[in-house]
Write a protein that holds these residues in place. Structure first.
Motif: not given
Length: 224
Positions: A34-35, A38-39, A55, A62-63, A66-67, A124
């Motif tokens: 993740p970016s 995003a973290v 989003e 990728r984000d 992750y979420f 993002h």
């Protein structure tokens, strides 16, 4: 007023085609990790009690993934069908297909969601794509509409302190194009204007990539 290229084409439509071909030629181009924004956003969303995340500009996911791994239900939109297909395959491979839904969507149009239907919104570098200031203002109005009271919006944008600002192909309205990618560089006044009627929690400066790109990570919340 829409931004146009030198030959009169709608710049956003040219950018859509460019992203489609880029995702097709470079699947998973940003990797699986993740970016950093995003973290950070996931921690902010969790602290506010959010359960569902929208989003915008999710790309190949990728984000969004992750979420989902962090336990959120995710609605992911992008104007590239190619990127979202990669996202769906990733969600299936990671056992997250039930937590992630996707929709091809152009953010110049109304968001395909009911009023007050999501807890949090993340984008993002979506707001600094080839969008006019008027279109950006309209998008933030739509984000406000779909967020529940007390909802949080975290976004990142490249700003006018970036090395690419003022160089490359100029399209007007602080939009400059490099290597086929057009970016709307944000002055601080635009960030403040977009937070009108919100609580502006943070404007965090950071760098990303090899140039490096210079960005702001902005966190703002709706009143309850």
């Amino acid at each position: 007023m829409k931004s146009v290229t030198g030959d009169g084409q709608d710049l956003a439509e040219v950018q859509r085609a460019h992203w489609q071909s880029t995702y097709g030629a470079h699947p998973g181009m940003y990797g699986e990790e993740p970016s950093a924004p995003a973290v950070h956003a996931a921690a902010v969303f969790r602290a506010t009690g959010a359960r569902d995340v929208l989003e915008l500009g999710a790309g190949h996911g990728r984000d969004a993934l992750y979420f989902a791994r962090k336990g959120f239900t995710v609605q992911a939109t992008d104007f590239s069908a190619t990127g979202l297909e990669q996202l769906r395959r990733g969600a299936l491979a990671q056992g997250m297909a039930g937590q992630v839904t996707t929709a091809v969507h152009d953010v110049r149009k109304a968001l395909p969601l009911p009023d007050g239907s999501v807890d949090a919104v993340f984008g993002h570098m979506l707001l600094c794509m080839a969008l006019s200031t008027k279109e950006i203002r309209g998008l933030v109005g739509e984000i406000r509409r779909v967020l529940r009271p007390g909802g949080t919006f975290v976004y990142t944008v490249r700003h006018t302190g970036d090395a690419h600002y003022g160089t490359g192909t100029a399209h007007g309205d602080d939009i400059y194009e490099h290597g086929g990618f057009a970016v709307h560089f944000f002055p601080r006044a635009l960030v403040d204007a977009l937070a009108d009627g919100w609580s502006l929690e943070e404007v965090h400066a950071f760098e990303e990539g090899d140039l490096p790109r210079r960005l702001w990570r902005v966190t703002q919340t709706l009143p309850r």
